[in-house]
Design an enzyme around this catalytic site. Sequence first.
Site, PDB file in Angstrom:
ATOM      1  N   ARG A 172      23.075  -1.218  40.903  1.00  0.00           N
ATOM      2  CA  ARG A 172      21.818  -0.182  41.133  1.00  0.00           C
ATOM      3  C   ARG A 172      21.930   0.283  42.813  1.00  0.00           C
ATOM      4  NH1 ARG A 172      22.714  -0.193  36.920  1.00  0.00           N
ATOM      5  NH2 ARG A 172      21.388  -0.957  35.286  1.00  0.00           N
ATOM      6  N   SER A 196      12.407   0.214  36.364  1.00  0.00           N
ATOM      7  CA  SER A 196      12.522  -1.029  36.208  1.00  0.00           C
ATOM      8  C   SER A 196      12.195  -1.217  37.792  1.00  0.00           C
ATOM      9  CB  SER A 196      13.925  -1.743  36.480  1.00  0.00           C
ATOM     10  OG  SER A 196      14.295  -1.572  35.111  1.00  0.00           O
ATOM     11  N   GLU A 254      13.480  -2.811  43.048  1.00  0.00           N
ATOM     12  CA  GLU A 254      15.086  -1.012  42.195  1.00  0.00           C
ATOM     13  C   GLU A 254      14.130  -0.507  42.849  1.00  0.00           C
ATOM     14  OE1 GLU A 254      16.434  -2.069  39.128  1.00  0.00           O
ATOM     15  OE2 GLU A 254      16.889   0.361  38.145  1.00  0.00           O
TER      16      GLU A 254
HETATM   17  C1  LIG Z   1      10.536   5.356  32.379  1.00  0.00           C
HETATM   18  C2  LIG Z   1      11.836   5.301  33.548  1.00  0.00           C
HETATM   19  C3  LIG Z   1      13.313   4.578  32.597  1.00  0.00           C
HETATM   20  C4  LIG Z   1      14.054   4.326  33.392  1.00  0.00           C
HETATM   21  N1  LIG Z   1      15.576   4.100  33.166  1.00  0.00           N
HETATM   22  C5  LIG Z   1      16.114   3.538  33.517  1.00  0.00           C
HETATM   23  C6  LIG Z   1      17.313   3.153  33.230  1.00  0.00           C
HETATM   24  O1  LIG Z   1      17.731   2.416  31.940  1.00  0.00           O
HETATM   25  N2  LIG Z   1      18.581   2.435  33.836  1.00  0.00           N
HETATM   26  C7  LIG Z   1      18.556   2.438  35.396  1.00  0.00           C
HETATM   27  O2  LIG Z   1      19.055   2.566  36.315  1.00  0.00           O
HETATM   28  N3  LIG Z   1      17.055   3.576  36.094  1.00  0.00           N
HETATM   29  C8  LIG Z   1      16.234   3.710  34.583  1.00  0.00           C
HETATM   30  N4  LIG Z   1      14.679   4.224  35.158  1.00  0.00           N
HETATM   31  C9  LIG Z   1      14.637   5.227  37.451  1.00  0.00           C
HETATM   32  C10 LIG Z   1      15.453   6.098  37.746  1.00  0.00           C
HETATM   33  O3  LIG Z   1      15.328   7.276  36.633  1.00  0.00           O
HETATM   34  C11 LIG Z   1      16.715   6.101  38.171  1.00  0.00           C
HETATM   35  O4  LIG Z   1      17.001   5.455  39.429  1.00  0.00           O
HETATM   36  C12 LIG Z   1      17.323   7.434  37.930  1.00  0.00           C
HETATM   37  O5  LIG Z   1      18.658   7.922  38.598  1.00  0.00           O
HETATM   38  C13 LIG Z   1      16.857   7.915  39.389  1.00  0.00           C
HETATM   39  O6  LIG Z   1      17.392   9.981  39.763  1.00  0.00           O
HETATM   40  P1  LIG Z   1      15.913  10.586  40.338  1.00  0.00           P
HETATM   41  O7  LIG Z   1      16.889  11.878  40.241  1.00  0.00           O
HETATM   42  O8  LIG Z   1      14.957  10.332  39.687  1.00  0.00           O
HETATM   43  O9  LIG Z   1      15.979   9.798  41.729  1.00  0.00           O
HETATM   44  P2  LIG Z   1      14.972   9.368  42.957  1.00  0.00           P
HETATM   45  O10 LIG Z   1      14.104   8.632  42.249  1.00  0.00           O
HETATM   46  O11 LIG Z   1      14.604  10.973  43.104  1.00  0.00           O
HETATM   47  O12 LIG Z   1      15.577   9.008  43.815  1.00  0.00           O
HETATM   48  C14 LIG Z   1      16.130   7.473  43.782  1.00  0.00           C
HETATM   49  C15 LIG Z   1      17.158   7.893  45.156  1.00  0.00           C
HETATM   50  O13 LIG Z   1      18.406   8.791  44.710  1.00  0.00           O
HETATM   51  C16 LIG Z   1      18.302  10.046  46.058  1.00  0.00           C
HETATM   52  N5  LIG Z   1      18.477  10.951  46.032  1.00  0.00           N
HETATM   53  C17 LIG Z   1      17.931  12.189  45.026  1.00  0.00           C
HETATM   54  N6  LIG Z   1      18.737  12.794  44.850  1.00  0.00           N
HETATM   55  C18 LIG Z   1      19.682  12.878  45.607  1.00  0.00           C
HETATM   56  C19 LIG Z   1      20.782  13.957  45.620  1.00  0.00           C
HETATM   57  N7  LIG Z   1      20.717  15.645  45.312  1.00  0.00           N
HETATM   58  N8  LIG Z   1      21.351  13.725  46.831  1.00  0.00           N
HETATM   59  C20 LIG Z   1      21.309  12.049  47.604  1.00  0.00           C
HETATM   60  N9  LIG Z   1      20.232  11.436  47.339  1.00  0.00           N
HETATM   61  C21 LIG Z   1      19.155  11.312  46.302  1.00  0.00           C
HETATM   62  C22 LIG Z   1      16.236   9.482  47.024  1.00  0.00           C
HETATM   63  O14 LIG Z   1      16.338   9.341  47.846  1.00  0.00           O
HETATM   64  C23 LIG Z   1      16.607   8.314  46.047  1.00  0.00           C
HETATM   65  O15 LIG Z   1      16.649   7.091  47.794  1.00  0.00           O
HETATM   66  C24 LIG Z   1      13.809   4.918  35.045  1.00  0.00           C
HETATM   67  C25 LIG Z   1      13.069   5.417  35.192  1.00  0.00           C
HETATM   68  C26 LIG Z   1      11.843   5.589  34.624  1.00  0.00           C
HETATM   69  C27 LIG Z   1      10.260   6.457  35.252  1.00  0.00           C
END
Ligand SMILES: Cc1cc2nc3c(=O)[nH]c(=O)nc-3n(C[C@H](O)[C@H](O)[C@H](O)COP(=O)(O)OP(=O)(O)OC[C@H]3O[C@@H](n4cnc5c(N)ncnc54)[C@H](O)[C@@H]3O)c2cc1C
Length: 304
Positions: free
Chosen positions: A176, A225, A295
């Site tokens: 992660r 998570s 996380e």
């Molecule tokens: C219901 C639910 C289920 C989930 N299940 C999983 C799972 O099974 N596996 C898993 O790994 N995760 C899971 N997650 C967590 C999450 O969806 C992941 O971590 C996802 O990859 C985050 O993507 P995001 O676009 O929402 O990033 P954000 O939450 O917006 O950001 C996460 C991080 O990435 C950075 N970031 C985002 N976009 C960029 C960019 N373009 N450039 C540079 N930095 C950036 C942000 O600054 C931050 O540090 C879940 C979340 C929810 C709500």
Amino acid sequence: MEYGEQILKIYVPPIEGQLQRNAPLADKTWFHVGGQAEILARPANTEDLCALLAGLASDVSVTTIGAASNLIVRDGGLPGVVIRLGRGFSAVTMETDGVIAEAACSDIAVAKHASVAGLAGLEFLSGIPGTIGGAVVMNAGAYGGDVAGCLDWVEIVLRSGELVRLSAERLCFNYRSASLPLGSVVVRARFWAVPGNPSMITARMAEIRTRREATQPVRARTGGSTFCNPLNMKAWELIAATGCRGLQRGGAQVSEKHANFMLNIGSASATDLEGLGEEVRQRVFAASGVDLQWEIKRIGRRIE
Ligand SMILES: Cc1cc2nc3c(=O)[nH]c(=O)nc-3n(C[C@H](O)[C@H](O)[C@H](O)COP(=O)(O)OP(=O)(O)OC[C@H]3O[C@@H](n4cnc5c(N)ncnc54)[C@H](O)[C@@H]3O)c2cc1C
């Protein structure tokens, strides 16, 4: 003059996309909590983003958010410039042995495109509710697959405004996490995939959806998570063993369905959620000696 105003007048170059001062962020996050962005920038395309970053003074902090599905934005909001990529970063290109996706594409859309094209290996993305940018930064993974296992290269815009391509090895992926230059923005990524039977790919995606819906509160205001799984352990088992299921603080609650998920059950603040998470950590530590690591990323200023 407010700090935000100063930045807009002094440091932010005009861009083709949108700039908004004191922009509320709560409605852009999965938890629906958090304060404002001092400046919210929505660049129109990669060139616009490069120009924005090149034109910003180097001491202005830059934070990029994706779907904010892994974030608690604190109640005091985010200083400096918050970048949110939109439509100009949502193209998906299919190749015979891979997929190139821009950073604002949802993981689910990329998995669907691959499935329609008969490309296997990206089914795990179908259950992750974030964007490709967030998936790379978080090394998102589920059900046996993760970004580290299929990323070919990523293109990022450095804080200086320079566009560079990095091979997957350069990101030093870990559980992660990925290592990216500070303040850089992911704009595009290429994933390896292999030709596969479309009906088997679709069946695998359906299986992932069914398993997820059975075990996780997927339609709730949550951040997925809360804590990383410690080596050879499950965070949810440690939390459940301390009797934390259903534990509440203000409008924040530990999910009854999945003990490693926290929920905003109405009017939680970021402070409620962060406080609840810390209480869970302390209880788990007291009961088992395991120091859970967040996380979910917590960003921004606390309200004193
Ligand atoms: C219901 C639910 C289920 C989930 N299940 C999983 C799972 O099974 N596996 C898993 O790994 N995760 C899971 N997650 C967590 C999450 O969806 C992941 O971590 C996802 O990859 C985050 O993507 P995001 O676009 O929402 O990033 P954000 O939450 O917006 O950001 C996460 C991080 O990435 C950075 N970031 C985002 N976009 C960029 C960019 N373009 N450039 C540079 N930095 C950036 C942000 O600054 C931050 O540090 C879940 C979340 C929810 C709500």
